[in-house]
Scaffold this active site. Structure first.
Site, PDB file in Angstrom:
ATOM      1  N   ASP A 136     -21.230  23.133  -8.515  1.00  0.00           N
ATOM      2  CA  ASP A 136     -20.207  22.409  -9.286  1.00  0.00           C
ATOM      3  C   ASP A 136     -20.699  21.105  -9.893  1.00  0.00           C
ATOM      4  OD1 ASP A 136     -20.275  20.649  -7.101  1.00  0.00           O
ATOM      5  OD2 ASP A 136     -18.136  20.240  -7.279  1.00  0.00           O
ATOM      6  N   GLU A 137     -22.012  21.029 -10.066  1.00  0.00           N
ATOM      7  CA  GLU A 137     -22.589  19.756 -10.479  1.00  0.00           C
ATOM      8  C   GLU A 137     -23.724  20.027 -11.462  1.00  0.00           C
ATOM      9  OE1 GLU A 137     -24.983  16.565  -7.885  1.00  0.00           O
ATOM     10  OE2 GLU A 137     -23.656  17.855  -6.767  1.00  0.00           O
TER      11      GLU A 137
ATOM     12  N   ASP B 187     -19.496  16.475 -12.246  1.00  0.00           N
ATOM     13  CA  ASP B 187     -19.231  17.095 -10.937  1.00  0.00           C
ATOM     14  C   ASP B 187     -17.745  17.450 -10.872  1.00  0.00           C
ATOM     15  OD1 ASP B 187     -20.483  16.460  -7.669  1.00  0.00           O
ATOM     16  OD2 ASP B 187     -18.527  17.345  -8.097  1.00  0.00           O
TER      17      ASP B 187
HETATM   18  N1  DCP Z   1     -19.290  22.375   0.003  1.00  0.00           N
HETATM   19  C1  DCP Z   1     -19.363  23.033   1.232  1.00  0.00           C
HETATM   20  N2  DCP Z   1     -19.693  22.335   2.374  1.00  0.00           N
HETATM   21  C2  DCP Z   1     -19.924  20.995   2.306  1.00  0.00           C
HETATM   22  C3  DCP Z   1     -19.853  20.322   1.070  1.00  0.00           C
HETATM   23  C4  DCP Z   1     -19.528  21.056  -0.066  1.00  0.00           C
HETATM   24  O1  DCP Z   1     -19.148  24.243   1.274  1.00  0.00           O
HETATM   25  N3  DCP Z   1     -20.238  20.323   3.435  1.00  0.00           N
HETATM   26  C5  DCP Z   1     -18.895  23.140  -1.198  1.00  0.00           C
HETATM   27  C6  DCP Z   1     -17.412  23.037  -1.380  1.00  0.00           C
HETATM   28  C7  DCP Z   1     -17.225  22.091  -2.511  1.00  0.00           C
HETATM   29  C8  DCP Z   1     -18.495  22.318  -3.340  1.00  0.00           C
HETATM   30  O2  DCP Z   1     -19.495  22.642  -2.369  1.00  0.00           O
HETATM   31  O3  DCP Z   1     -16.028  22.370  -3.225  1.00  0.00           O
HETATM   32  C9  DCP Z   1     -18.893  21.114  -4.124  1.00  0.00           C
HETATM   33  O4  DCP Z   1     -19.230  20.031  -3.286  1.00  0.00           O
HETATM   34  P1  DCP Z   1     -18.865  18.542  -3.671  1.00  0.00           P
HETATM   35  O5  DCP Z   1     -19.646  17.661  -2.765  1.00  0.00           O
HETATM   36  O6  DCP Z   1     -19.007  18.330  -5.140  1.00  0.00           O
HETATM   37  O7  DCP Z   1     -17.355  18.400  -3.217  1.00  0.00           O
HETATM   38  P2  DCP Z   1     -16.015  18.753  -3.967  1.00  0.00           P
HETATM   39  O8  DCP Z   1     -16.230  19.299  -5.328  1.00  0.00           O
HETATM   40  O9  DCP Z   1     -15.223  19.615  -3.050  1.00  0.00           O
HETATM   41  O10 DCP Z   1     -15.263  17.374  -4.041  1.00  0.00           O
HETATM   42  P3  DCP Z   1     -15.585  16.126  -4.964  1.00  0.00           P
HETATM   43  O11 DCP Z   1     -14.347  15.937  -5.795  1.00  0.00           O
HETATM   44  O12 DCP Z   1     -15.819  14.993  -4.019  1.00  0.00           O
HETATM   45  O13 DCP Z   1     -16.788  16.474  -5.780  1.00  0.00           O
HETATM   46 MG    MG Z   2     -17.529  18.348  -6.636  1.00  0.00          MG
END
Ligand code: DCP
Ligand code: MG
Length: 405
Positions: free
Chosen positions: A106-107, A11
């Site tokens: 992203d996962e 991720d």
């Molecule tokens: N996303 C979004 N709204 C949300 C959650 C996520 O638009 N409520 C989008 C933005 C994030 C992407 O999806 O960048 C990936 O979600 P993740 O939960 O993997 O979060 P991040 O990659 O941002 O952070 P982490 O380092 O916790 O994975």
């Molecule tokens: Mg992420």
């Protein structure tokens, strides 16, 4: 001897923000938020880890975020750009295992059972993947390795940011035991209090509960909780099935009923859908309009077409008919507008079979797609869309709508 199952979950860290930081290194190490300007309606999509220290997180209203952390840098965001980064990320993973299941942008899960000998160990393989993502995309990822999807996912979450954690075979239960039940996928605002009421705060305690008790409190999910808390998860890593539908939608900064504005937005979204449809070499027989009114009531209206199509014009005109008839029955202003296509089929192009009007539209779309691929989405615009220039900000890959979508 049968190999023991090994699964990698990977991720990306603070994905949307990290993409912005690669493009603009000045943003590195700072509290950065993607989702929109704080004076606009909307919520955080991603907060950098620096911003998270101030309590900012995905889903938080932007106005709250700017109160908690006034020095945060707010970025509108651009989903096209993140989709492109995502495609490159998945392409790197696909080089390592064909048993690849992307989740969101992203996962992903990779089944790497039996891949030890290729890389020395699965741990080494995972480090190589992480390094390659860093070298080629500039993005940092967190990785979990375990014998099942659920344990691998929890491990990668625990390793964040920029970490790598392997749960050895047989150590699954002891790994999970001290962790909070909220670390289990699916345990959130609803289930967490139910478990707390039973005196269950850790996964270890959950694993000792009789499944019947969990089932009586949490329904069918109780059984899943029992298995997951014991590190049991037989779900396979499943390569994606073909997309069943394509859609684009946007939430407006201000609710509106203005016909010309709604039409211009519908035209833009239809062209987005059409261009994706053609990129996937697909056609559609069903167009769906989605509207959310000021009171948050959300409706969808479908129209089935007599024959398969992939032209922007037909998607737009079908959507426009649905829009006009729907609005004529409703007095409220509109908060969100979306358009989608489903019943997708692969397009076997047989130009000579098309009537002349379809052939003309197809040639037009192809010419437009070609120019847009080369010079950016807004380099060529249809008359109805031009009004959007006054309303939305624009960048090389298209208009930046209120909410990344
Ligand atoms: N996303 C979004 N709204 C949300 C959650 C996520 O638009 N409520 C989008 C933005 C994030 C992407 O999806 O960048 C990936 O979600 P993740 O939960 O993997 O979060 P991040 O990659 O941002 O952070 P982490 O380092 O916790 O994975
Ligand atoms: Mg992420």
């Amino acid at each position: 001897m049968a190999n023991c199952v090994r699964i990698i979950h990977i991720d990306l860290d603070a994905f949307f923000v990290s993409v912005e930081q690669v493009e603009n290194p000045e943003l590195k190490g700072k509290p950065v938020v993607v989702g929109g300007r704080p004076e606009r309606r909307g919520v955080i999509a991603t907060a950098s880890y620096e911003a998270r220290r101030y309590g900012l997180h995905a889903g938080m209203p932007l106005a709250t975020a700017s109160r908690l952390c006034p020095q945060a840098i707010f970025i509108e965001g651009n989903l096209t750009k993140y989709r492109q980064a995502s495609q490159k990320f998945i392409a790197i993973l696909a080089d390592f295992s064909p048993f690849l299941e992307p989740v969101g942008l992203d996962e992903a899960y990779l089944d790497v059972t039996g891949f030890e000998s290729l890389h020395g160990s699965i741990f080494k393989m995972a480090s190589t993947i992480k390094q390659q993502v860093k070298d080629e995309l500039g993005l940092s990822a967190s990785v979990g390795i375990a014998s099942s999807k659920v344990v691998a996912k929890i491990a990668s979450e625990l390793a964040k940011p920029d970490g790598l954690l392997e749960v050895a075979l047989g150590k699954e239960r002891s790994f999970l035991k001290p962790l909070s039940v909220s670390k289990l996928p699916g345990v959130g605002k609803k289930t967490d209090p139910k478990l707390k009421n039973l005196g269950i705060d850790t996964i270890g305690k959950l694993s000792l509960m009789p499944p019947d008790v969990l089932k009586s409190r949490c329904g069918a999910f109780g059984e899943v909780l029992h298995r997951f808390s014991n590190g049991i998860d037989n779900r396979k890593v499943e390569p994606p099935r073909e997309a069943k539908s394509i859609s684009r939608e946007t939430t407006f900064a201000e609710n509106t009923r203005q016909q010309s504005f709604l039409e211009a937005t519908l035209r833009y979204l239809s062209e987005r859908v059409g261009s994706e449809l053609r990129q996937q070499s697909k056609q559609t027989r069903c167009v769906t309009l989605k509207l959310r009114y000021a009171d948050f009531n959300t409706i969808t209206r479908h129209h089935s077409l007599k024959k398969e199509i992939n032209s922007d014009q037909t998607i737009f005109l079908t959507g426009l008919k649905l829009l006009k008839s729907t609005l004529s029955q409703q007095k409220q202003t509109v908060r969100l507008l979306g358009i989608g296509v489903s019943s997708l089929t692969k397009s076997g192009r047989q130009l000579h079979m098309l009537d002349s009007e379809s052939a003309r539209l197809e040639r037009l779309d192809r010419a437009i797609d070609h120019i847009r691929n080369k010079y950016g989405f807004t380099s060529i615009q249809t008359g109805r869309m031009l009004r959007l220039k006054d309303i939305f900000l624009e960048n090389e890959s298209g208009y930046m709508l209120g909410v990344p979508n």
